[in-house]
Design an enzyme around this catalytic site. Structure first.
Site, short mmCIF file in Angstrom:
data_model
loop_
_atom_site.label_atom_id
_atom_site.label_comp_id
_atom_site.label_asym_id
_atom_site.label_seq_id
_atom_site.Cartn_x
_atom_site.Cartn_y
_atom_site.Cartn_z
N ASN A 321 3.95 -3.63 11.61
CA ASN A 321 3.74 -4.24 10.29
C ASN A 321 4.99 -5.03 9.89
OD1 ASN A 321 2.40 -4.93 7.98
ND2 ASN A 321 2.22 -2.85 7.18
N HIS A 352 1.43 1.54 -0.59
CA HIS A 352 0.27 1.92 0.21
C HIS A 352 -0.81 2.60 -0.64
CE1 HIS A 352 2.74 1.24 3.87
NE2 HIS A 352 1.56 1.03 4.42
#
Length: 486
Positions: A321, A352
């Site tokens: 990521n 998140h």
């Protein structure tokens, strides 16, 4: 991609593809996502070829990119798509995103797959805060950065190339792409190495077709792996009561390792497909590599080989990521006055979502990162004397890294508190214990020493002569990504 559709699954998006969802055994929101990304791939080629900046105005390109992106959002998420487009601060953006995370987790069914309408908001939050900090830094450093118009702002945030799964990219790079300067600017930077050609205009713009085809092949491999292997190694089996109570520790550890390894290809698929979509539109050109071949990895979000071959915790997260790691480093790590590591991991957890598993993962990563740094400093130099020792060290650290990653990210996939604690107990909390003890034991060994009086005197005497020569030769550079976390 994920588990088969379960009773109670909800979606707020279109139900046109429900028969396809039933046939494939995949949740409807994931089928909608896949359909939109495949449509985006075709639209990206059309965007590059028929809406080329050579004969289409930036306004039209901005408008088309925004409208198609907004259609994707409505198709995938329906009425739950609401974006505020003005004057976001970091606090406002993260606050609004957290409200959406809470809504998805608790208003829908907790722990059950549902349409993840917070996903696009996570990407938009990155883009909004990135642009805000770039404007702030530009003013602070007195650099010329024009405030975006409404259509530019909407296009940057909602364009169909990245609205569903990202990645977040630099605002200036995106505007250069829309206005037709993206490739030519980077070719100009490499013009001095183009076999004596003087001037980037003599070099034809490279085609992204080969890069797109290579990335689509990777996607096909990941899809096949998911259908054949991933479904046979469900994550939830790690906390199955019968398995936990009867299987020996080595068996549990091995299954945890294999199930986490098998869970990665769905992320590889999503990020690689997103990269291919951007490349197909002509966006993501990095420049010419050392062999003189075009590289299309400017906004690449992962390095699969770097992940699978990682021999340290840092190397793994540096290759996973990637664009989110750059965002975290830019907006938090480089700006936090103290406790940089802990604050960055906590921001990542908050970004998140609100499931406890996210916080277990990122809080656990703090002592692991500290311990990994200390252990590497303490022992690595002992294994560099010969090729055999170095190979043995690499094999050992590879195994330790991937077992540690497995332990760390398991709660991220289990989501809830109870299964996370069941897993930790089945593993006897061994990574927590080892990392905390190592961090404490090695902390004093690597604590910076106070400079002596002689050193201080020498430093002050030489600083003026060094600074005078450095001011004429040195230019500010971006800090490296050695401590990047996400």
């Amino acid at each position: 991609m994920g588990e088969r559709a379960v009773p109670g699954f909800k979606t707020t998006g279109s139900k046109w593809l429900l028969p396809v969802s039933d046939f494939m055994g995949l949740p409807l929101d994931q089928v909608n996502f896949l359909a939109c990304q495949l449509f985006a791939l075709g639209a990206a080629f059309w965007f590059r070829l028929y809406l080329s900046p050579n004969h289409t105005s930036p306004l039209v390109r901005h408008a088309v990119a925004t409208l198609v992106g907004f259609f994707f959002l409505i198709f995938c998420f329906g009425c739950f798509v609401y974006f505020s487009t003005y004057r976001y601060s970091m606090l406002t953006a993260m606050g609004y995103l957290t409200v959406c995370h809470v809504s998805r987790a608790f208003i829908f069914n907790y722990g059950i797959l549902s349409t993840d309408f917070s996903g696009p908001l996570m990407i938009v939050t990155q883009k909004i805060t990135t642009l805000a900090f770039q404007l702030h830094d530009g003013k602070k450093e007195r650099m010329q950065m024009v405030r975006p118009s409404l259509i530019e702002y909407l296009s940057y945030n909602l364009n169909f190339l990245s609205v569903l799964v990202g990645p977040c990219s630099n605002y200036k790079d995106y505007i250069d792409f829309i206005e037709g300067r993206h490739i030519s600017t980077r070719l100009r930077q490499h013009s001095g190495t183009c076999n004596g050609q003087n001037g980037y205009g003599k070099t034809p713009e490279p085609s992204p077709l080969k890069a797109v085809c290579q990335k689509l092949l990777i996607c096909c491999g990941c899809m096949l792996f998911f259908l054949i292997v991933t479904r046979s190694l469900p994550i939830t089996y790690n906390v199955d009561p019968l398995f936990v109570s009867e299987a020996p520790f080595i068996t549990r550890l091995t299954y945890a390792f294999l199930s986490i390894q098998a869970a990665r290809p769905k992320f590889y698929f999503a990020w690689t497909l997103a990269d291919a979509v951007n490349n197909a539109a002509g966006y993501g050109f990095l420049g010419m590599d050392e062999n003189g071949k075009p590289s299309w990895d400017l906004i690449c979000n992962l390095n699969i080989l770097g992940i699978e071959a990682a021999t340290s915790f840092k190397t793994f997260i540096d290759n996973w990521n990637i664009q989110t790691g750059i965002w975290l480093k830019t907006v938090c790590y480089d700006r936090a006055p103290n406790h940089k590591l802990a604050l960055t991991f906590m921001l990542s957890a908050l970004w998140h979502g609100v499931y406890p598993g996210y916080y277990f993962t990122f809080i656990t990563a703090i002592p692991i990162t500290i311990a990994a740094r200390a252990i590497r400093k303490s022992v690595r130099h002992c294994f560099l004397g010969s090729r055999g020792l170095k190979l043995g060290y690499d094999v050992l650290t590879w195994a330790a890294t991937h077992l540690t990653i497995c332990y760390t990210v398991m709660p991220f996939l289990l989501l809830a508190v109870e299964p996370t604690l069941v897993y930790y107990r089945s593993m006897y909390f061994h990574v927590h214990i080892i990392s905390i003890l190592a961090a404490i034991a090695l902390h004093q060994k690597h604590k910076p020493r106070e400079p002596s009086a002689t050193t201080k005197t020498f430093s002050s005497a030489s600083s003026s002569s060094i600074s005078s020569s450095c001011s004429a030769q040195c230019q500010p550079a971006h800090s490296n990504n050695n401590d990047k976390v996400h």
